[in-house]
Design a protein around this motif. Structure first.
Motif, PDB file in Angstrom:
ATOM      1  N   CYS A 160      -1.032  -3.675   3.450  1.00  0.00           N
ATOM      2  CA  CYS A 160      -0.908  -2.691   4.417  1.00  0.00           C
ATOM      3  C   CYS A 160       0.356  -3.305   5.428  1.00  0.00           C
ATOM      4  O   CYS A 160       0.437  -2.064   6.348  1.00  0.00           O
ATOM      5  CB  CYS A 160      -2.298  -1.947   5.110  1.00  0.00           C
ATOM      6  N   SER A 164       0.776  -1.115   0.119  1.00  0.00           N
ATOM      7  CA  SER A 164       0.277   0.036   0.103  1.00  0.00           C
ATOM      8  C   SER A 164       0.973   1.350   0.196  1.00  0.00           C
ATOM      9  O   SER A 164       1.448   1.515   0.656  1.00  0.00           O
ATOM     10  CB  SER A 164      -0.977   0.090   1.307  1.00  0.00           C
ATOM     11  N   SER A 165       0.315   2.323  -1.043  1.00  0.00           N
ATOM     12  CA  SER A 165       1.103   3.407  -0.802  1.00  0.00           C
ATOM     13  C   SER A 165       0.817   4.733  -0.230  1.00  0.00           C
ATOM     14  O   SER A 165       1.358   5.668   0.266  1.00  0.00           O
ATOM     15  CB  SER A 165       1.662   3.722  -2.030  1.00  0.00           C
ATOM     16  N   SER A 166      -0.864   4.122   0.349  1.00  0.00           N
ATOM     17  CA  SER A 166      -1.419   5.365   1.209  1.00  0.00           C
ATOM     18  C   SER A 166      -1.514   5.057   2.900  1.00  0.00           C
ATOM     19  O   SER A 166      -1.164   5.757   3.485  1.00  0.00           O
ATOM     20  CB  SER A 166      -2.988   5.160   0.510  1.00  0.00           C
ATOM     21  N   VAL A 167      -1.471   3.867   3.134  1.00  0.00           N
ATOM     22  CA  VAL A 167      -1.209   3.369   4.144  1.00  0.00           C
ATOM     23  C   VAL A 167      -0.468   2.648   4.877  1.00  0.00           C
ATOM     24  O   VAL A 167       0.608   2.133   4.193  1.00  0.00           O
ATOM     25  CB  VAL A 167      -2.473   2.116   4.649  1.00  0.00           C
ATOM     26  N   LYS A 168       0.699   3.739   5.671  1.00  0.00           N
ATOM     27  CA  LYS A 168       1.894   3.668   6.377  1.00  0.00           C
ATOM     28  C   LYS A 168       1.541   3.237   7.948  1.00  0.00           C
ATOM     29  O   LYS A 168       1.701   3.490   8.872  1.00  0.00           O
ATOM     30  CB  LYS A 168       2.677   4.848   6.147  1.00  0.00           C
ATOM     31  N   GLU A 210      -8.731   2.707   9.098  1.00  0.00           N
ATOM     32  CA  GLU A 210      -7.582   3.760   8.015  1.00  0.00           C
ATOM     33  C   GLU A 210      -8.299   1.892   6.967  1.00  0.00           C
ATOM     34  O   GLU A 210      -8.237   2.524   5.331  1.00  0.00           O
ATOM     35  CB  GLU A 210      -6.392   3.538   8.686  1.00  0.00           C
TER      36      GLU A 210
END
Ligand SMILES: C[S@@+](CC[C@H](N)C(=O)[O-])C[C@H]1O[C@@H](n2cnc3c(N)ncnc32)[C@H](O)[C@@H]1O
Length: 311
Positions: A160, A53-57, A79
């Motif tokens: 994620c 995932s690039s949005s959830v870190k 999230e």
């Protein structure tokens, strides 16, 4: 969800008989007659390293396991799935974003099995079923397994959380996350598979499911499958146990495959548990189960680690 001093999520899988079910947000424990139907499971698919995932870190935190420190991420179910933190929704989300106590019991048991010479992970093909954070699979990788495949119900959990956890503990070779299973700074083949236990065998590599005798009858010479299958906190739902056991039989290399299973002896409120699963295995008669660790003896919520092998 609370964090204890070591930063590991501390919670009870299912409420005790006296707990208020609604407080813990286990919507499937709700006794109301108007329960929504369980949706069809998400499709089975392989998740590539590049699909992280690039949005959830996730926020990384250390977990201390009897002298071994592994890193684990923390992400919220809100999230990732737009659910409140304690939700576990059958057919949609099965708890993979939390770190359950059993997975720590399992890593510790694997450690002591290795130290006592009962187990070597070197060169072994390992499958972690219901991996979530994937710490037992990560431990296997660090111990020299030749392949570690992680399975979860949800591709989102793999994207994620599981992949970031593996990256945090086992560095990748290149800066760009190349979409190939050999990108890791390890000789192991590391891959990720999402899907329901009733069908995920269709996409797992090295399983000749058409030819496979799912009963793995004695004398069978099938040499495909996994040498070691790991699973923690996967046996809580009674209705899922038959599919889980069938998956194990399809995936386990015959005759030397081994399953290590960590679970609570009994899950209050839903009735599953290690003893229920072991009883199903014993009734089938092709495997033998042995108890290798017990945690919290004397309390009402005993946790166990079992080893299953072909007879
Ligand atoms: C309670 S969580 C345990 C996660 C992790 N093993 C741990 O101990 O921290 C249960 C795991 O089993 C997976 N799971 C539950 N039911 C499943 C099903 N029917 N098919 C596939 N995976 C399932 C969930 O996605 C989740 O990863």
């Amino acid at each position: 969800m609370a964090a204890n001093q070591s930063g590991v999520d501390s919670f009870q899988l299912f409420p005790s008989a006296n707990d208020n079910k609604a407080q813990l947000g286990f919507s499937f424990l709700d006794d109301s007659p108007e329960k929504p139907p369980i949706p069809l499971p998400p499709p089975c698919l392989e998740v590539l390293l590049s699909q992280v995932s690039s949005s959830v870190k996730p926020t990384l935190e250390p977990v201390n396991l009897d002298g071994l420190t592994l890193l684990k991420g923390r992400v919220s179910t809100h999230e990732v799935f737009a659910l409140s933190n304690s939700d576990l929704v059958p057919g949609k989300y099965e708890g993979g974003l939390k770190l359950w106590e059993g997975s720590l019991d399992l890593v510790k048991s694997l450690q002591s099995e290795v130290e006592s010479g009962n187990l070597s992970l070197i060169g072994k093909k390992v499958l972690e079923i219901g991996c979530g954070h994937g710490l037992p699979g990560i431990f296997s990788c660090l111990q020299g397994a030749s392949a570690v495949h992680f399975q979860d119900f949800n591709s989102e959990v793999l994207q994620c959380l599981t992949i970031p956890n593996v990256v945090a503990n086992i560095p990748v070779k290149s800066q760009s996350l190349a979409a190939d299973a050999k990108s890791w700074d390890t000789d192991a083949e590391v891959r990720f598979f999402a899907g329901d236990w009733s069908e995920v065998h269709q996409i797992l590599p090295n399983l000749q499911t058409d030819d496979l005798d799912s009963n793995c009858s004695p004398g069978s010479t099938v040499s495909v499958g996994y040498d070691i299958i790991l699973m923690a906190e996967t046996v809580y739902s009674i209705s899922a146990l038959p599919a889980l056991y069938e998956l194990i039989k399809k995936c386990m290399s015959h005759p030397h495959g081994v399953v290590y299973m960590a679970a609570k002896k009994y899950y209050f409120g839903v009735g599953g548990g290690s003893r229920r699963f072991v009883s199903l295995v014993e009734k089938d008669g092709v495997m033998v189960a042995s108890l290798i660790a017990e945690v919290g003896g004397g309390s009402s919520n005993v946790r166990e680690v079992w080893k299953l092998q072909f007879k």
